[in-house]
Every structure is written in structure tokens, then in C-alpha cells.
Scaffold this motif. Structure first.
Motif, PDB file in Angstrom:
ATOM      1  N   ILE A 130       0.862  -1.182   0.000  1.00 19.70           N
ATOM      2  CA  ILE A 130       0.000   0.000   0.000  1.00 19.70           C
ATOM      3  C   ILE A 130       0.897   1.232   0.000  1.00 19.70           C
ATOM      4  CG2 ILE A 130      -1.808   1.285   1.200  1.00 19.70           C
ATOM      5  CD1 ILE A 130      -2.611  -1.323   2.580  1.00 19.70           C
ATOM      6  N   ILE A 131       0.695   2.114  -0.953  1.00 21.82           N
ATOM      7  CA  ILE A 131       1.434   3.374  -1.006  1.00 21.82           C
ATOM      8  C   ILE A 131       0.568   4.446  -0.342  1.00 21.82           C
ATOM      9  CG2 ILE A 131       2.679   5.002  -2.455  1.00 21.82           C
ATOM     10  CD1 ILE A 131       3.690   2.138  -2.666  1.00 21.82           C
ATOM     11  N   GLN A 132       1.112   5.099   0.654  1.00 24.00           N
ATOM     12  CA  GLN A 132       0.359   6.123   1.389  1.00 24.00           C
ATOM     13  C   GLN A 132       1.078   7.470   1.256  1.00 24.00           C
ATOM     14  OE1 GLN A 132       0.348   6.370   5.820  1.00 24.00           O
ATOM     15  NE2 GLN A 132      -1.832   5.887   5.657  1.00 24.00           N
ATOM     16  N   VAL A 133       0.460   8.391   0.539  1.00 26.77           N
ATOM     17  CA  VAL A 133       1.011   9.736   0.362  1.00 26.77           C
ATOM     18  C   VAL A 133       0.355  10.657   1.386  1.00 26.77           C
ATOM     19  CG1 VAL A 133       1.305  11.673  -1.215  1.00 26.77           C
ATOM     20  CG2 VAL A 133       1.433   9.329  -2.080  1.00 26.77           C
ATOM     21  N   LEU A 134       1.156  11.189   2.295  1.00 24.63           N
ATOM     22  CA  LEU A 134       0.664  12.041   3.382  1.00 24.63           C
ATOM     23  C   LEU A 134       0.999  13.489   3.040  1.00 24.63           C
ATOM     24  CD1 LEU A 134       2.121   9.713   6.126  1.00 24.63           C
ATOM     25  CD2 LEU A 134      -0.284   9.852   5.470  1.00 24.63           C
ATOM     26  N   ASP A 135       0.012  14.202   2.538  1.00 25.46           N
ATOM     27  CA  ASP A 135       0.250  15.535   1.986  1.00 25.46           C
ATOM     28  C   ASP A 135      -0.168  16.622   2.971  1.00 25.46           C
ATOM     29  OD1 ASP A 135       0.894  17.577   0.334  1.00 25.46           O
ATOM     30  OD2 ASP A 135      -0.763  17.293  -1.069  1.00 25.46           O
ATOM     31  N   ASP A 136       0.815  17.343   3.495  1.00 23.74           N
ATOM     32  CA  ASP A 136       0.569  18.480   4.384  1.00 23.74           C
ATOM     33  C   ASP A 136       0.755  19.814   3.658  1.00 23.74           C
ATOM     34  OD1 ASP A 136      -0.162  17.131   6.620  1.00 23.74           O
ATOM     35  OD2 ASP A 136       1.690  17.429   7.737  1.00 23.74           O
ATOM     36  N   SER A 137       0.711  19.799   2.346  1.00 28.01           N
ATOM     37  CA  SER A 137       0.971  21.014   1.571  1.00 28.01           C
ATOM     38  C   SER A 137      -0.033  22.109   1.920  1.00 28.01           C
ATOM     39  CB  SER A 137       0.904  20.713   0.075  1.00 28.01           C
ATOM     40  OG  SER A 137       1.880  19.761  -0.299  1.00 28.01           O
ATOM     41  N   THR A 138       0.473  23.336   1.980  1.00 29.59           N
ATOM     42  CA  THR A 138      -0.383  24.495   2.237  1.00 29.59           C
ATOM     43  C   THR A 138      -0.733  25.233   0.951  1.00 29.59           C
ATOM     44  OG1 THR A 138       1.618  25.802   2.687  1.00 29.59           O
ATOM     45  CG2 THR A 138       0.495  24.826   4.570  1.00 29.59           C
ATOM     46  N   ASP A 139      -0.053  24.891  -0.132  1.00 32.76           N
ATOM     47  CA  ASP A 139      -0.333  25.495  -1.432  1.00 32.76           C
ATOM     48  C   ASP A 139      -1.412  24.666  -2.135  1.00 32.76           C
ATOM     49  OD1 ASP A 139      -0.346  26.322  -4.112  1.00 32.76           O
ATOM     50  OD2 ASP A 139       1.759  26.921  -4.033  1.00 32.76           O
ATOM     51  N   PRO A 140      -2.595  25.231  -2.356  1.00 33.62           N
ATOM     52  CA  PRO A 140      -3.684  24.456  -2.980  1.00 33.62           C
ATOM     53  C   PRO A 140      -3.309  23.890  -4.345  1.00 33.62           C
ATOM     54  CG  PRO A 140      -4.510  26.531  -2.090  1.00 33.62           C
ATOM     55  CD  PRO A 140      -3.018  26.601  -2.030  1.00 33.62           C
ATOM     56  N   THR A 141      -2.515  24.631  -5.096  1.00 30.12           N
ATOM     57  CA  THR A 141      -2.115  24.152  -6.425  1.00 30.12           C
ATOM     58  C   THR A 141      -1.281  22.883  -6.320  1.00 30.12           C
ATOM     59  OG1 THR A 141      -2.114  26.421  -7.273  1.00 30.12           O
ATOM     60  CG2 THR A 141      -0.916  24.764  -8.553  1.00 30.12           C
TER      61      THR A 141
END
Length: 250
Positions: A130-141
Motif C-alpha cells: 500500500i502506497i500512502q502519500v501524506l500531503d501536508d501542503s499548504t499550497d492548494p495548487t
């Protein structure tokens, strides 16, 4: 008409007071200069010497460790049992540990495609990873780009999960912890953690999982890593990112 001078404009009493103030300030400065400036300079020199000594000890220690490793040949394969994972006709793919691959991200515009692509390219039974991408990005783009990349790989049959949260508590470590709370993680046997700019080789799991599978006393495997752009990465590593751990936990 006589030329005006500072003497004729400024009263003699004020001129004398100014001279007295300058003289008094000079006397006071001479008195506090030595006891104030000299100790500060000595402290700065002492701090520089201590930091230089710490750096020297670190380099010396690492040199000794590397030399001993070279001389004694303390390779993991010699210290721990390692055998390639074998197929089981009866159990099928269930004989392989279920692996969770975590990739914490934060506004990783330059590397998100490379890291996600490398993780999705890992060689392992497709129903046991299982690949889990944990995205905390603050840039909506950037968040949209990362999510679209995950959807693109999901359309190819990769079991990839895109996870976000409404805060950044604990930063990337907090994101990893939050990712472990997902229901689909409960059945995972191993967790592989890669930072957002890591690009693991396709056989990474085949080389690391056997250490955990055949050595129950081990809980973590830290692997060696190298730079794809060495000239830039040496500066980057020294100034910004002193260490990165890529681990597998059983």
C-alpha cells in the motif's frame, strides 16, 4: 559684515557643556570598554573553539567507525540472517508481509512526481503493498497536483492512498503518526518510510524485508542512500537537512 562662525552662533556656555559631555562620555567608555567588550570577545572565541573541537571529534569518530567497518567487515549479511523471500505454493502472495509505504510531503512541487513514481515502481506483490502519500501542503495548487498524480497511479492499478489533514501538528512526523491511524494500516506487517525526495530502487523491499522476516529481534532496518545530484546535495545536506532515515519496521 563679520563672518558668522560656530563660536558666535553657539553660546560659550553651551559649547563648554558639549565639550564636557564628550569628555565624560569618552571617560565612561574607556572605563567600561575593557570589562564589557573583552569578555564578549573571549566568550565568542571560546564558543568557536568548542564548536571546532566538536566538529573535529565528530569527524574523527566517523573516520574510526568507517575504518573499523572496513577492517572487520561488519556487513549486515554477516551479522544477521538474510535469505531471499521464497514463493509458497499453498499460501501464495499471503506468504509475503503486507507492506505500507509512507511518503510525507509538504509543498514538494519539484520532487513529488519522482518520489511517488519511485514508490509505485517498487517490486513487490501488488496485493501486498500500500502506497500512502501524506500531503501536508499548504499550497492548494501543489495539493491538487499531488492528488492528481496519486489518481493517475491508482488508475494503473496501484494501491495508493492520498491522505491529508486539517493541521500540521508534529509536521512530517505528525503526518506519519496520523497515517498509521487509518483502518487499512492495521493489517500491515511492515512500514517503509521515504522522505519526499527519496527515490528507492525497485528491489528495495526484496533486499530489506528478509532481514526483518528472518530476524525476529530486529525492529528496524536503516538503509544506505546516495545522491542523484551529488554536487548540489552535499551543500543541501550540510546546510539544511543533516540526516534522513529510511527505515522498514516489522
Amino acid at each position: 559684515m563679520d563672518r558668522l562662525t560656530s563660536t558666535t552662533i553657539i553660546p560659550d556656555a553651551f559649547q563648554g557643556a558639549r565639550d564636557d559631555f564628550s569628555m565624560q562620555f569618552s571617560i565612561v567608555w574607556d572605563q567600561i570598554k575593557a570589562p564589557l567588550i573583552v569578555p564578549l570577545l573571549r566568550l565568542a572565541v571560546a564558543i568557536c573553539l568548542i564548536m571546532s573541537l566538536m566538529l573535529f571529534i565528530e569527524r574523527l569518530y566517523m573516520g574510526v567507525v568507517i575504518l573499523l567497518v572496513k577492517l572487520l567487515g561488519r556487513k549486515p549479511e554477516k551479522r544477521y540472517r538474510w535469505e531471499p523471500m521464497k514463493d509458497d505454493v499453498e499460501l501464495g502472495n499471503s506468504a509475503y508481509p503486507l507492506v505500507l509505504v509512507q511518503i510525507p510531503m509538504y509543498n514538494e512541487r519539484e520532487v513529488y512526481q519522482l518520489s511517488i513514481g519511485a514508490a509505485c515502481g517498487l517490486s513487490w506483490p501488488s496485493d501486498r503493498i500500500i502506497i500512502q502519500v501524506l500531503d501536508d501542503s499548504t499550497d492548494p495548487t501543489i495539493k491538487d497536483l499531488v492528488e492528481l498524480e496519486c489518481q493517475r497511479w491508482a488508475s494503473k492499478g496501484i494501491n495508493i492512498k492520498y491522505e491529508t489533514r486539517d493541521n500540521r501538528n508534529g509536521y512530517k512526523a505528525g503526518a506519519l503518526k496520523e497515517g498509521m491511524k487509518r483502518s487499512y494500516v492495521m493489517n500491515c506487517d511492515c512500514v517503509a518510510i521515504f522522505d519526499a525526495d527519496f527515490q528507492p530502487e525497485p528491489d528495495f523491499l526484496w533486499r530489506t524485508i528478509p532481514f526483518l522476516a528472518h530476524n525476529p529481534q530486529l525492529a528496524l532496518v536503516q538503509t544506505r542512500w546516495k545522491f542523484g545530484n551529488l554536487a548540489f546535495s552535499q551543500v543541501f545536506l550540510t546546510l539544511i537537512w543533516p540526516f534522513i532515515i529510511c527505515s522498514v519496521r516489522y
